[in-house]
Design a protein around this motif. Structure first.
Motif, short mmCIF file in Angstrom:
data_model
loop_
_atom_site.label_atom_id
_atom_site.label_comp_id
_atom_site.label_asym_id
_atom_site.label_seq_id
_atom_site.Cartn_x
_atom_site.Cartn_y
_atom_site.Cartn_z
N LYS A 22 0.91 -1.21 0.02
CA LYS A 22 -0.08 0.14 0.15
C LYS A 22 0.86 1.31 -0.10
O LYS A 22 0.46 2.21 -0.59
CB LYS A 22 -0.99 0.05 1.07
CG LYS A 22 -1.80 0.88 1.25
CD LYS A 22 -2.89 1.19 2.38
CE LYS A 22 -3.95 2.13 2.51
NZ LYS A 22 -4.87 2.13 3.64
N ALA A 23 1.79 1.22 0.78
CA ALA A 23 2.70 2.37 0.74
C ALA A 23 3.49 2.66 -0.40
O ALA A 23 3.76 3.76 -0.85
CB ALA A 23 3.53 2.22 2.04
N ALA A 25 2.48 1.52 -3.41
CA ALA A 25 1.33 2.16 -4.21
C ALA A 25 1.06 3.60 -4.22
O ALA A 25 1.29 4.13 -5.26
CB ALA A 25 0.17 1.19 -4.42
N GLY A 26 1.12 3.89 -2.81
CA GLY A 26 0.77 5.30 -2.80
C GLY A 26 1.90 6.22 -3.10
O GLY A 26 1.63 7.42 -3.67
N ALA A 29 1.35 6.45 -7.02
CA ALA A 29 0.15 6.85 -7.61
C ALA A 29 -0.56 5.68 -8.32
O ALA A 29 -1.18 6.11 -9.39
CB ALA A 29 0.00 8.11 -8.34
N SER A 31 -2.36 1.53 -7.62
CA SER A 31 -3.14 0.82 -6.63
C SER A 31 -2.29 -0.26 -6.11
O SER A 31 -1.34 -0.89 -6.73
CB SER A 31 -4.50 0.05 -7.14
OG SER A 31 -4.01 -1.00 -8.19
N GLY A 32 -2.50 -0.86 -4.91
CA GLY A 32 -1.81 -1.88 -4.42
C GLY A 32 -1.85 -3.08 -5.02
O GLY A 32 -0.95 -4.00 -5.04
#
Length: 54
Positions: A22-23, A25-26, A29, A31-32
């Protein structure tokens, strides 16, 4: 231009540094789920993934 293999390697390194899908991906920009699919070879890196490192 980077190859698909190079993109996967760079994404894998970023994933390890971020400590979570998740980190990672964020930070890029995306998605996980997309990160996981690319890392496991279920999808080709494309679109935003290419733009981040090309």
């Amino acid at each position: 231009m980077l190859t698909e293999k190079q993109i996967r390697k760079m994404l894998r390194e970023q994933y390890r540094k971020a400590d979570s899908q998740k980190a990672c991906a964020g930070a890029h920009a995306i998605s996980g789920g997309y990160v996981g699919d690319v890392l496991h070879g279920r999808r080709e890196p494309g679109g935003r993934c290419w733009l981040r490192w090309d």
